[in-house]
Design an enzyme around this catalytic site. Structure first.
Site, PDB file in Angstrom:
ATOM      1  N   CYS A  89       0.757  -0.919   0.033  1.00  0.00           N
ATOM      2  CA  CYS A  89       0.319   0.347   0.175  1.00  0.00           C
ATOM      3  C   CYS A  89       0.951   0.853  -0.580  1.00  0.00           C
ATOM      4  O   CYS A  89       1.300   2.124   1.205  1.00  0.00           O
ATOM      5  CB  CYS A  89      -1.069  -0.060   0.993  1.00  0.00           C
ATOM      6  SG  CYS A  89      -1.800  -1.618   1.366  1.00  0.00           S
ATOM      7  N   ALA A  90       1.456   1.361  -1.087  1.00  0.00           N
ATOM      8  CA  ALA A  90       2.360   2.345  -0.735  1.00  0.00           C
ATOM      9  C   ALA A  90       2.362   4.043  -1.490  1.00  0.00           C
ATOM     10  O   ALA A  90       3.013   4.477  -0.710  1.00  0.00           O
ATOM     11  CB  ALA A  90       3.554   1.775  -2.222  1.00  0.00           C
TER      12      ALA A  90
ATOM     13  N   GLY B  23       3.844   7.445  -0.727  1.00  0.00           N
ATOM     14  CA  GLY B  23       5.746   6.954  -1.353  1.00  0.00           C
ATOM     15  C   GLY B  23       6.229   7.282  -0.213  1.00  0.00           C
ATOM     16  O   GLY B  23       7.851   7.192  -0.268  1.00  0.00           O
TER      17      GLY B  23
ATOM     18  N   LYS C 185       6.955   6.266   2.973  1.00  0.00           N
ATOM     19  CA  LYS C 185       7.940   5.178   3.426  1.00  0.00           C
ATOM     20  C   LYS C 185       8.685   4.187   2.621  1.00  0.00           C
ATOM     21  O   LYS C 185       9.619   3.700   2.853  1.00  0.00           O
ATOM     22  CB  LYS C 185       6.557   4.288   3.688  1.00  0.00           C
ATOM     23  CG  LYS C 185       5.795   4.886   5.521  1.00  0.00           C
ATOM     24  CD  LYS C 185       4.490   4.014   5.664  1.00  0.00           C
ATOM     25  CE  LYS C 185       4.607   4.521   7.001  1.00  0.00           C
ATOM     26  NZ  LYS C 185       3.196   6.120   6.126  1.00  0.00           N
TER      27      LYS C 185
ATOM     28  N   ASP D 171      -0.121  -0.114  -5.137  1.00  0.00           N
ATOM     29  CA  ASP D 171      -1.185   0.616  -4.731  1.00  0.00           C
ATOM     30  C   ASP D 171      -2.197   0.504  -5.646  1.00  0.00           C
ATOM     31  O   ASP D 171      -2.384   0.002  -6.539  1.00  0.00           O
ATOM     32  CB  ASP D 171      -0.931   1.981  -5.074  1.00  0.00           C
ATOM     33  CG  ASP D 171      -1.779   2.449  -3.719  1.00  0.00           C
ATOM     34  OD1 ASP D 171      -1.170   2.697  -2.485  1.00  0.00           O
ATOM     35  OD2 ASP D 171      -2.797   2.983  -4.044  1.00  0.00           O
TER      36      ASP D 171
ATOM     37  N   ASP E 216      -5.035  -4.769  -6.515  1.00  0.00           N
ATOM     38  CA  ASP E 216      -5.118  -5.270  -5.454  1.00  0.00           C
ATOM     39  C   ASP E 216      -4.576  -5.896  -4.378  1.00  0.00           C
ATOM     40  O   ASP E 216      -4.071  -6.797  -4.772  1.00  0.00           O
ATOM     41  CB  ASP E 216      -7.073  -5.397  -4.907  1.00  0.00           C
ATOM     42  CG  ASP E 216      -7.411  -5.314  -4.246  1.00  0.00           C
ATOM     43  OD1 ASP E 216      -6.455  -6.141  -2.567  1.00  0.00           O
ATOM     44  OD2 ASP E 216      -8.469  -5.561  -4.142  1.00  0.00           O
TER      45      ASP E 216
ATOM     46  N   CYS F 200      -2.801   4.334  11.228  1.00  0.00           N
ATOM     47  CA  CYS F 200      -2.518   5.350  12.069  1.00  0.00           C
ATOM     48  C   CYS F 200      -3.103   5.459  13.051  1.00  0.00           C
ATOM     49  O   CYS F 200      -4.030   6.966  12.888  1.00  0.00           O
ATOM     50  CB  CYS F 200      -1.366   6.612  11.364  1.00  0.00           C
ATOM     51  SG  CYS F 200      -2.622   7.091   9.554  1.00  0.00           S
TER      52      CYS F 200
END
Lengths: 169, 310
Positions: free
Chosen positions: B114-115, B118, B120, B138, B165, B238
């Site tokens: 799930c980039a 960007g 991370k 993504d 996905d 988060c």
């Protein structure tokens, strides 16, 4: 005979003898181009593979995957091989321009000139080096740092910074 | 309710039973966060960035727990040479935690399912010395374009960007070779970003939490399947919601070949919770870490480290 397809990346053949698609660049040609024009040590590319997505657009990838492969991006856009003169991308020059050791294709600008260049403006320049595509740098953070590609012709440095990357600082 | 936060249902009140100092928690959540940038070590060292900021007259403070983070009291310098050169990336302090916990090494095979956008991914690439294989995936085309432009500005050249996905990601184009490490930083209800986005809770519903938890379970399960035995998976969010944190870990501990392992954090944190609203979870979820805004004056965060066993 194989043809170029969009969204599909094909690894560049090592040498012209292994070329299947007519006119396609080769790994050897790419490495020689950076060495001859900008003085980049061929060892810089030892772990890199070069790929083509669509005609004349070469990408550099710091590893290897099976070819061909259908993905959104593979490493970074690197070189345009379409025109009479090959043209490095802004990404390539920002990332690898620090390996350029040639003094006739690398130009250092003052901060004021660098601002104009980054804004995409052309400027007159007193330059004794080569014509064509230059690595354009300025002194920043105690280093000569590449900003992008400039086209020098007829006493004028033409900024090649793409519209989306231009800034007025 | 806390001033400044747009929260019609008082979502934060839901987590008071988990927090040691409710008043400090509430106050911290209502305080804006300072702008922070991470040095992109593919292009520059922290000392070069410091010299560059000095050059441009941009004030900064170095963050003590992470040598590559700078707090910028005057805000994020999108219009600066440091940014133009790709020397820095705007990234909140806690957001720099999971890539460090994953600890990828140069030459490894790493997956970031799930980039986008960007922050991370570019950090992982730098930790890998921009070598090896980093697949950044993504599912959303618009977010992928942000990911690509951030990776390009940072000069990342070891990344393969894919669109799929993450629950069904296929290793087939990569000859089925499993990953050494995967960073599962999932979409979540984002309560921990309240200090950055005061309206982060305005759209909060329990239905959304439950829905997104299902997606999170699917992504984490697939990540564990695609990692070699002995490899590492880091799970991060988060959000404070146990439904999206410990419950997701509890699920994958039951369905996948993996175990939670303890890890060191340079920030003050609390253990994962093994009980929530009548549910009990595998007791090892206590090895996960909860970072609350009032402990380190950061955003809120959740991070767990899994080792794949078979």
């Amino acid at each position: 005979m194989a043809e170029n397809r969009p969204h599909r990346f094909d690894r560049l053949p090592a040498t012209p003898a292994e070329r299947e698609v007519p006119g396609r660049a080769t790994r050897e040609g790419v490495v020689d181009f950076w060495a001859e024009r900008y003085g980049v040590d061929p060892a810089v590319w030892d772990d890199y593979t070069f790929w083509e997505k669509g005609a004349d657009k070469v990408w550099a990838f710091a590893g290897d995957v099976p070819t061909p492969i259908e993905v959104e991006a593979l490493g970074m856009t690197f070189l345009r091989t379409g025109g009479e003169h090959w043209k490095p991308t802004t990404d390539a020059v920002q990332r690898f321009g620090r390996h350029a050791t040639a003094d006739d294709t690398v130009v250092d600008l003052s901060r004021e000139r660098a601002r104009h260049f980054l804004a995409g403006e052309d400027q007159e320049l007193d330059w004794d080096g080569d014509w064509g595509y230059l690595v354009v740098r300025h002194e920043f953070g105690r280093r000569a740092e590449p900003i992008g590609v400039g086209l020098f012709v007829h006493g004028e440095l033409r900024s090649q910074v793409p519209k989306g990357r231009r800034r007025k600082l | 309710m806390t001033d400044r936060i747009d929260d019609p249902r008082d979502v934060l009140g839901r987590y008071e039973p988990l927090v040691d100092d409710v008043e400090a928690f509430r106050e911290a959540c209502a305080r804006p966060l300072p702008a922070v940038v991470r040095v992109n070590e593919i292009k520059a060292t922290p000392d070069e960035v410091a010299a560059g900021f000095d050059d441009e007259g941009i004030p900064y403070e170095r963050v003590d727990w992470h040598g590559g983070l700078f707090r910028l009291p005057e805000g994020n310098p999108g219009g600066s040479w440091a940014y133009v050169h790709g020397w820095v990336y705007g990234q909140e302090e806690v957001s720099a935690v999971p890539a460090r916990v994953l600890g990828p090494r140069p030459g490894e095979r790493v997956f970031d399912p799930c980039a986008a956008p960007g922050s991370k991914t570019t950090q992982l690439a730098a930790l890998m010395d921009d070598s090896g294989l980093l697949i950044a995936n993504d599912s959303n085309l618009g977010r992928l374009s942000a990911l690509r432009s951030n990776a390009e500005r940072c000069g990342v050249s070891n990344v393969v960007v894919t669109k799929s996905d993450a629950r069904n990601f296929s290793l087939k184009p990569y000859e089925g070779t499993p990953f050494d490490r995967v960073l599962v930083d999932v979409p979540c209800s984002c309560e921990g970003t309240i200090r950055k986005n005061p309206d982060a809770l305005a759209e909060w519903t329990l239905e959304h939490v439950e829905g997104v938890a299902g997606v999170q379970k699917g992504i984490l399960e697939r990540a564990v399947e695609m990692t070699r035995p002995g490899g590492t998976v880091v799970y991060s969010t988060c959000t404070f919601a146990p439904e999206e944190n410990e419950a997701v870990l509890d699920h994958v501990l039951r369905t996948g070949d993996c175990e939670l392992v303890p890890f060191d954090l340079p920030l003050e944190s609390r253990p994962g919770v093994a009980e929530w609203e009548g549910e009990t979870y595998d007791p090892t979820v206590a090895r996960a870490r909860r970072i609350y805004p009032h402990h380190n004056d950061t955003g809120g965060f959740f991070c767990a480290k899994l080792e794949v066993t078979a």
